[in-house]
Write an enzyme that holds these catalytic residues in place. Structure first.
Site, PDB file in Angstrom:
ATOM      1  N   ALA A 195      13.740 -20.363   6.285  1.00  0.00           N
ATOM      2  CA  ALA A 195      12.348 -20.682   5.930  1.00  0.00           C
ATOM      3  C   ALA A 195      11.916 -22.081   6.369  1.00  0.00           C
ATOM      4  O   ALA A 195      10.816 -22.272   6.870  1.00  0.00           O
ATOM      5  CB  ALA A 195      12.136 -20.510   4.428  1.00  0.00           C
ATOM      6  N   ASP A 207      19.230 -18.429   6.203  1.00  0.00           N
ATOM      7  CA  ASP A 207      17.917 -18.241   5.567  1.00  0.00           C
ATOM      8  C   ASP A 207      17.070 -19.411   6.056  1.00  0.00           C
ATOM      9  O   ASP A 207      17.248 -20.552   5.631  1.00  0.00           O
ATOM     10  CB  ASP A 207      18.070 -18.229   4.039  1.00  0.00           C
ATOM     11  CG  ASP A 207      16.742 -17.967   3.334  1.00  0.00           C
ATOM     12  OD1 ASP A 207      15.688 -18.107   3.987  1.00  0.00           O
ATOM     13  OD2 ASP A 207      16.751 -17.642   2.132  1.00  0.00           O
ATOM     14  N   LYS A 262       6.449 -20.775   5.483  1.00  0.00           N
ATOM     15  CA  LYS A 262       6.856 -22.181   5.465  1.00  0.00           C
ATOM     16  C   LYS A 262       6.793 -22.729   6.898  1.00  0.00           C
ATOM     17  O   LYS A 262       5.718 -22.957   7.401  1.00  0.00           O
ATOM     18  CB  LYS A 262       8.261 -22.318   4.860  1.00  0.00           C
ATOM     19  CG  LYS A 262       8.294 -22.173   3.334  1.00  0.00           C
ATOM     20  CD  LYS A 262       8.209 -20.749   2.868  1.00  0.00           C
ATOM     21  CE  LYS A 262       8.505 -20.560   1.413  1.00  0.00           C
ATOM     22  NZ  LYS A 262       9.327 -19.400   1.160  1.00  0.00           N
ATOM     23  N   PHE A 309      18.260 -18.343  -2.386  1.00  0.00           N
ATOM     24  CA  PHE A 309      16.895 -18.279  -2.897  1.00  0.00           C
ATOM     25  C   PHE A 309      16.770 -17.039  -3.789  1.00  0.00           C
ATOM     26  O   PHE A 309      17.420 -16.033  -3.561  1.00  0.00           O
ATOM     27  CB  PHE A 309      15.901 -18.217  -1.729  1.00  0.00           C
ATOM     28  CG  PHE A 309      14.476 -18.297  -2.178  1.00  0.00           C
ATOM     29  CD1 PHE A 309      13.982 -19.481  -2.705  1.00  0.00           C
ATOM     30  CD2 PHE A 309      13.633 -17.202  -2.104  1.00  0.00           C
ATOM     31  CE1 PHE A 309      12.670 -19.562  -3.145  1.00  0.00           C
ATOM     32  CE2 PHE A 309      12.311 -17.278  -2.533  1.00  0.00           C
ATOM     33  CZ  PHE A 309      11.833 -18.460  -3.057  1.00  0.00           C
ATOM     34  N   ASP A 310      15.905 -17.140  -4.812  1.00  0.00           N
ATOM     35  CA  ASP A 310      15.737 -16.061  -5.817  1.00  0.00           C
ATOM     36  C   ASP A 310      15.551 -14.684  -5.218  1.00  0.00           C
ATOM     37  O   ASP A 310      16.084 -13.704  -5.718  1.00  0.00           O
ATOM     38  CB  ASP A 310      14.479 -16.261  -6.682  1.00  0.00           C
ATOM     39  CG  ASP A 310      14.327 -17.664  -7.179  1.00  0.00           C
ATOM     40  OD1 ASP A 310      15.194 -18.494  -6.875  1.00  0.00           O
ATOM     41  OD2 ASP A 310      13.329 -17.919  -7.868  1.00  0.00           O
ATOM     42  N   TYR A 324      -1.610  -0.163  17.275  1.00  0.00           N
ATOM     43  CA  TYR A 324      -0.573   0.237  16.308  1.00  0.00           C
ATOM     44  C   TYR A 324       0.825  -0.019  16.863  1.00  0.00           C
ATOM     45  O   TYR A 324       1.700  -0.512  16.174  1.00  0.00           O
ATOM     46  CB  TYR A 324      -0.736   1.716  15.941  1.00  0.00           C
ATOM     47  CG  TYR A 324       0.149   2.100  14.769  1.00  0.00           C
ATOM     48  CD1 TYR A 324      -0.333   1.999  13.465  1.00  0.00           C
ATOM     49  CD2 TYR A 324       1.468   2.530  14.957  1.00  0.00           C
ATOM     50  CE1 TYR A 324       0.478   2.312  12.386  1.00  0.00           C
ATOM     51  CE2 TYR A 324       2.282   2.842  13.895  1.00  0.00           C
ATOM     52  CZ  TYR A 324       1.783   2.738  12.601  1.00  0.00           C
ATOM     53  OH  TYR A 324       2.584   3.040  11.533  1.00  0.00           O
ATOM     54  N   HIS A 381       7.587 -17.978 -16.581  1.00  0.00           N
ATOM     55  CA  HIS A 381       6.704 -19.090 -16.174  1.00  0.00           C
ATOM     56  C   HIS A 381       5.381 -18.595 -15.599  1.00  0.00           C
ATOM     57  O   HIS A 381       4.384 -19.297 -15.648  1.00  0.00           O
ATOM     58  CB  HIS A 381       7.407 -20.054 -15.207  1.00  0.00           C
ATOM     59  CG  HIS A 381       8.165 -19.385 -14.106  1.00  0.00           C
ATOM     60  ND1 HIS A 381       9.249 -18.565 -14.336  1.00  0.00           N
ATOM     61  CD2 HIS A 381       7.992 -19.405 -12.765  1.00  0.00           C
ATOM     62  CE1 HIS A 381       9.700 -18.122 -13.175  1.00  0.00           C
ATOM     63  NE2 HIS A 381       8.959 -18.612 -12.211  1.00  0.00           N
TER      64      HIS A 381
END
Ligand code: PLP
Length: 461
Positions: free
Chosen positions: A218, A216, A259, A124-125, A72, A453
């Site tokens: 990724a 960011d 990614k 990014f969203d 843990y 979508h």
């Protein structure tokens, strides 16, 4: 030497994928209401829905999974991951999270809670959502060449417009800019890279005004490979050296390990500021789990530690970026209107040029996605009038985005160029029959327009 240029791996474990007939696919996509998100993955032959979390792990990573320490607190695997992140990215403090958006959340809580404007190249969203929830306004300042509709060839279409950044700081005042974010590569316009010069310049502006600067990250390794290939002065540096230099200009980074972390789940946030660490840990404890696991199992952290190293290796990156380019070049040769140049993780097709006779209200991008699936069992995704339309809350009037795009993402180390040939032949066949194609009618939207979508249902016109 070009003739030595095949995949830099051999295949030890295989996952069968199912070929199917056109008749079967016609039935499956009809049952899915012509929405590929509703298809069973086993009914897809080549899946290009996303590059997120779909990576094939290496034999080393799988061996690492067995060594995962599931304690843990204070697990060995955590320290291995911490050391890999420190060595490869160069930040002293790192907090794992269950995926990238959880790191976005922590970043928004650290920096974006008191209103103000947050400039970025293209956010990014998931960060956009968190910033808005926290009460600040994200602003996209991508260079003119980087606007998706702009077909000019330019090596760094992910760059931030520095003149616009200075103007925004002047107009709003530095106290109203709590944070600047650079997304590498720029996901929002097709994985287009950001140059080191641009990162340096934005970092210098941020320093001058005392504004924190985060990356960011990724697709950081793909970005650094583009810097090596395209930017003067980097040819003789290794991607690992370029990576360390790039992050040296930032105060920290947020990462989606799904990614360039070369794993199937996970994320983290890094900082070089010791005084932020207690808050960072606290936000992780209440949302993710204890500091040394942050929503991930020990084996996940072990695989990520190895993945960060493998994802910054040059043979791998060359194969990766060349495969994306191969798909783009072959589609271009067959007349398919793609967005150029190709970026780091996929190829984008202009559906309005592909189907000029289908109006946006009849979803030309979605029509292409459906016909590509029916033709070759290939699953792409629409980024156009279904995903990005806006509705006036008062009049109910719908406005369509400027572009209707279809994205074909390539998963890391998953498909060979023979698979890419199937994609090319299938889409070229759809293109040859383009004049016969009709659009679709939206028959169900779902509860939220901006997420429709995922939930939309269509019927054929
Ligand atoms: C995927 C992604 C995220 C979010 O990460 P998740 O792991 O999907 O939560 C954030 N920023 C960028 C640029 C991404 O591509």
């Amino acid at each position: 030497m070009k003739f030595l240029n095949a995949e830099p791996f051999r295949i030890k474990v295989v996952e069968p994928i199912k070929k199917s007939t056109r008749a079967e696919r016609e039935k499956w996509i009809e049952d899915a209401y012509y929405n590929v998100f509703k298809l069973k993955a086993e009914h897809v032959y080549i899946d290009m829905l996303t590059d997120s979390g779909t990576t094939a792990m290496s034999s080393n990573q799988w061996a690492g999974m067995m060594r995962g320490d599931e304690s843990y607190a204070g697990a060995k695997s955590y320290f291995k991951f911490e050391k890999a992140a420190q060595d490869i990215l160069g930040f002293p403090y790192v907090q794992p999270t269950h995926q990238g958006r959880a790191a976005d959340f922590i970043m928004s809580q650290l920096y974006a809670k008191n209103g103000g404007y947050i400039p970025g190249n293209m956010h990014f969203d998931s960060f956009k959502g968190h910033a808005e929830v926290a009460g600040s306004i994200p602003v996209d300042l991508i260079v003119e060449e980087g606007r998706t509709a702009n077909t000019l060839d330019h090596p760094f279409k992910g760059n931030m417009d520095v003149t616009k950044l200075k103007a925004l700081i002047d107009e709003k005042g530095k106290d109203n800019i709590p944070l600047i974010i650079m997304t590498v590569t720029c996901n929002g316009n097709g994985g287009q890279p950001v140059s080191m010069a641009n990162i340096k310049e934005v970092s210098a502006i941020a320093k001058k005004y005392g504004i924190p600067f985060m990356i960011d990250a990724a697709r950081f390794a793909e970005n650094c490979y583009f810097i090596k290939k395209r930017e003067v002065g980097y040819k003789h540096k290794t991607v690992k050296e370029i990576t360390l230099e790039m992050f040296s200009y930032a105060d920290g980074c947020v990462m989606s390990s799904k990614k360039d972390g070369m794993v199937n789940i996970g994320g983290f946030i890094c900082t070089r500021h010791k005084e932020l660490v207690p808050m960072l840990n606290l936000l992780a404890i209440v949302n993710e789990g204890f500091i040394t696991y942050g929503g991930q199992s020990g084996r996940d952290l072990e695989a990520l530690a190895i993945g960060l190293d493998e994802g910054t290796e040059e043979d791998y990156l060359e194969y990766r970026i060349e495969q994306v380019k191969y798909l783009g070049d072959e589609l271009h040769k067959r007349g398919v209107p793609i967005i150029k140049p190709t970026g780091g993780h996929g190829v984008y097709i202009d559906a309005r040029k592909f189907y000029p006779h289908i109006p946006q209200g009849e979803f030309p991008g979605q029509a292409m996605v459906v016909e590509l699936y029916r033709t070759g069992g290939v699953r792409g995704v629409e980024l156009g009038s279904c995903a990005f339309s806006k509705k006036d809350p008062e009049t109910g009037e719908v406005t369509f985005p400027e572009l209707d795009l279809v994205r074909l993402s390539i998963s890391r180390r998953v498909y060979t160029n023979r698979h890419m040939d199937v994609v090319v032949n299938s889409l070229a066949d759809v293109y040859e029959r383009r004049h016969e194609m009709k659009g679709l009618k939206l028959i169900y939207e779902g509860p939220i327009l901006s997420l429709r979508h995922f939930t939309a249902k269509f019927k054929l016109l």
